[in-house]
Write a protein that holds these residues in place. Structure first.
Motif, PDB file in Angstrom:
ATOM      1  N   ASN A  27       0.827  -1.218   0.000  1.00 26.64           N
ATOM      2  CA  ASN A  27       0.000   0.000   0.000  1.00 26.64           C
ATOM      3  C   ASN A  27       0.860   1.266   0.000  1.00 26.64           C
ATOM      4  O   ASN A  27       0.572   2.232  -0.712  1.00 26.64           O
ATOM      5  N   GLU A  71       2.170   1.850  -3.447  1.00 22.59           N
ATOM      6  CA  GLU A  71       1.139   2.393  -4.349  1.00 22.59           C
ATOM      7  C   GLU A  71       0.966   3.894  -4.128  1.00 22.59           C
ATOM      8  O   GLU A  71       0.867   4.661  -5.082  1.00 22.59           O
ATOM      9  N   LEU A  72       0.941   4.263  -2.870  1.00 24.61           N
ATOM     10  CA  LEU A  72       0.766   5.692  -2.560  1.00 24.61           C
ATOM     11  C   LEU A  72       1.969   6.516  -3.016  1.00 24.61           C
ATOM     12  O   LEU A  72       1.826   7.668  -3.432  1.00 24.61           O
ATOM     13  N   LYS A  73       3.140   5.885  -2.974  1.00 23.00           N
ATOM     14  CA  LYS A  73       4.345   6.592  -3.442  1.00 23.00           C
ATOM     15  C   LYS A  73       4.305   6.768  -4.958  1.00 23.00           C
ATOM     16  O   LYS A  73       4.721   7.812  -5.483  1.00 23.00           O
ATOM     17  N   GLN A 129       1.605   7.062  -6.682  1.00 21.43           N
ATOM     18  CA  GLN A 129       0.642   8.152  -6.894  1.00 21.43           C
ATOM     19  C   GLN A 129       1.294   9.517  -6.645  1.00 21.43           C
ATOM     20  O   GLN A 129       1.103  10.465  -7.422  1.00 21.43           O
ATOM     21  N   ALA A 130       2.083   9.590  -5.560  1.00 19.60           N
ATOM     22  CA  ALA A 130       2.759  10.855  -5.243  1.00 19.60           C
ATOM     23  C   ALA A 130       3.715  11.244  -6.375  1.00 19.60           C
ATOM     24  O   ALA A 130       3.869  12.428  -6.698  1.00 19.60           O
ATOM     25  N   ASP A 177       1.692  12.656  -9.144  1.00 23.85           N
ATOM     26  CA  ASP A 177       1.171  13.986  -8.784  1.00 23.85           C
ATOM     27  C   ASP A 177       2.272  15.027  -8.600  1.00 23.85           C
ATOM     28  O   ASP A 177       1.980  16.179  -8.273  1.00 23.85           O
ATOM     29  N   GLY A 178       3.497  14.607  -8.741  1.00 27.58           N
ATOM     30  CA  GLY A 178       4.610  15.557  -8.571  1.00 27.58           C
ATOM     31  C   GLY A 178       4.876  15.902  -7.132  1.00 27.58           C
ATOM     32  O   GLY A 178       5.494  16.927  -6.828  1.00 27.58           O
ATOM     33  N   GLU A 179       4.387  15.067  -6.221  1.00 24.66           N
ATOM     34  CA  GLU A 179       4.596  15.339  -4.783  1.00 24.66           C
ATOM     35  C   GLU A 179       5.783  14.551  -4.225  1.00 24.66           C
ATOM     36  O   GLU A 179       6.137  14.723  -3.066  1.00 24.66           O
ATOM     37  N   LEU A 195       0.722   0.445 -12.596  1.00 24.84           N
ATOM     38  CA  LEU A 195      -0.043   1.368 -11.739  1.00 24.84           C
ATOM     39  C   LEU A 195       0.274   2.818 -12.106  1.00 24.84           C
ATOM     40  O   LEU A 195      -0.628   3.669 -12.175  1.00 24.84           O
ATOM     41  N   GLN A 219      -1.642   3.662 -15.181  1.00 24.80           N
ATOM     42  CA  GLN A 219      -3.084   3.798 -14.908  1.00 24.80           C
ATOM     43  C   GLN A 219      -3.393   5.133 -14.224  1.00 24.80           C
ATOM     44  O   GLN A 219      -4.340   5.838 -14.596  1.00 24.80           O
ATOM     45  N   LEU A 220      -2.594   5.452 -13.217  1.00 27.64           N
ATOM     46  CA  LEU A 220      -2.835   6.714 -12.498  1.00 27.64           C
ATOM     47  C   LEU A 220      -2.589   7.925 -13.399  1.00 27.64           C
ATOM     48  O   LEU A 220      -3.310   8.928 -13.325  1.00 27.64           O
ATOM     49  N   VAL A 277      -5.714   8.331 -15.511  1.00 23.79           N
ATOM     50  CA  VAL A 277      -6.835   8.932 -14.757  1.00 23.79           C
ATOM     51  C   VAL A 277      -6.591  10.425 -14.566  1.00 23.79           C
ATOM     52  O   VAL A 277      -7.504  11.246 -14.746  1.00 23.79           O
ATOM     53  N   ARG A 278      -5.368  10.790 -14.233  1.00 24.85           N
ATOM     54  CA  ARG A 278      -5.052  12.219 -14.070  1.00 24.85           C
ATOM     55  C   ARG A 278      -5.306  12.974 -15.363  1.00 24.85           C
ATOM     56  O   ARG A 278      -5.835  14.086 -15.350  1.00 24.85           O
TER      57      ARG A 278
END
Lengths: 173, 202
Positions: A4, A7-9, A11-12, A15-17, A39, A42-43, A46-47
């Motif tokens: 998990n 996955e969040l990393k 996504q970050a 998102d450029g975070e 992943l 896919q993200l 969606v973005r």
């Protein structure tokens, strides 16, 4: 690091975070990890879909009506603010301070007036021959009432009188 | 004060300056230019027409009262958008106090729902106009819970960073990331379902 968190990393990263060494380490890992790479794709898709996807809508009421509601609310709030914050004007000062003072003065005047007109209480005693009513020399400051039946002497004294022991003794005799 | 025709043709910074000086007509012109945008932002979060109208009106009243705090760091519409977003978040908090949030109830009993969905691939569809796609995304957003939709709106439309969203929602950055991840997975699934139903994808 659990799945998990990975996955969040990812996504970050999308998102450029996630920047710097952490981002670099994740990119290296994605080169060998098909699942994380998928992943990421896919993200990113969606973005891409969400960018500028907020559906435009028109306000469901007429512009004039909307403005009237807003301006009315602004005026109402301003009136309330002024009411709370307004410093006391001359007239308000008079109303705030003089009115209660006048009221208190009237009450004091009323009490004074009543006490001046306060006659000695009517004890229901009729003056007959065996009663004696004595008045002092000036007949104003002191009044004495004696009743032989009940062996009672009542003396009214004005508080302004000079109560010397000898004169008091004289009256009591 | 400027003559009325000057308002409609004035540049936005000028209108803001006039409004700051107490010119209600200048403010009316600003309302006229941005009322739809402010309403849309309120609607995107609240998904309720009446509430969105009320909250956007309140936002304009607050904007008038706080005009002296606007110094042009962001654009005027962005500043307004922040005001209406904050009002929407306050309203959601008020509503949340009045009812049990279904997602939280699920988390308490079975663990975070974010962990129980697989990510779907959604490809842009040929033959589907941007407007049609927007409508489908809007319908999918409406199916998210308040807190998942709010995170998406704040990140994708309001363009706030994770940290700013966490501050506004009174939660941690980790929770924001988790909610955003779940919301995107749900959106991808919902979009795929609707595109399949319409025969646009296999």
């Amino acid at each position: 690091m659990n799945e998990n968190e990975n996955e969040l990393k990812v996504q970050a990263l999308v998102d450029g975070e996630l920047t710097g060494a952490e981002a670099e380490a994740l990119r290296e890992r994605m080169e060998t990890d098909d699942r994380l790479r998928e992943l990421h794709a896919q993200l990113t898709a969606v973005r891409g879909l969400m960018a500028g996807a907020e559906l435009p809508r028109a306000l469901p009421e007429l512009g004039d009506f909307h403005w009237n509601q807003i301006s009315e609310a602004i005026r109402r709030e301003e009136r309330q603010t002024k009411r709370v914050a307004r410093p006391a004007s001359g007239a308000n000062w008079l109303l705030r301070w003089v009115t209660p003072l006048v009221g208190m003065g009237c009450i004091l005047l009323l009490f004074t007036s009543l006490s001046r007109h306060n006659e000695p209480p009517d004890l229901g005693i009729r003056l007959v021959s065996d009663h004696e009513l004595e008045l002092s020399a000036d007949e104003i400051d002191v009044m004495t009432f004696n009743t032989g039946d009940d062996n009672i002497s009542i003396v009214w004294l004005d508080i302004s009188i000079d109560l010397r022991p000898d004169s008091l003794q004289l009256w009591l005799d | 004060m400027p003559e009325e025709p000057a308002h409609s043709s004035a540049e936005e910074p000028q209108l803001v300056e006039w409004a700051k000086a107490g010119d209600m007509q200048a403010f009316e012109e600003l309302v006229s230019r941005h009322r739809d945008r402010i309403y849309v932002r309120a609607y995107s979060i609240m998904r309720n027409e009446d509430l969105a109208v009320d909250l956007s009106q309140n936002a304009w009243v607050k904007a008038w009262q706080r005009l002296d705090q606007f110094h042009g760091e962001a654009s005027f519409p962005t500043w307004l958008s922040r005001i209406v977003t904050n009002l929407c978040l306050d309203e959601l908090r008020r509503q949340k106090r009045a009812r049990m949030d279904s997602i939280e109830a699920m988390e308490e009993s079975t663990g975070p729902v974010e962990n129980r969905l697989e990510m779907e691939t959604v490809d842009p569809v040929e033959g589907l106009s941007r407007e049609e796609l927007r409508e489908r995304i809007d319908a999918a957003l409406a199916k998210l819970s308040d807190k998942h939709r709010t995170v998406v709106v704040l990140y994708e439309f309001e363009q706030l960073e994770y940290r700013e969203i966490a501050e506004k929602m009174g939660t941690s950055i980790g929770t924001v990331m988790s909610r955003l991840f779940y919301a995107r997975k749900r959106l991808a699934i919902l979009l795929k379902e609707t595109l399949k139903r319409d025969g646009l994808i296999e």
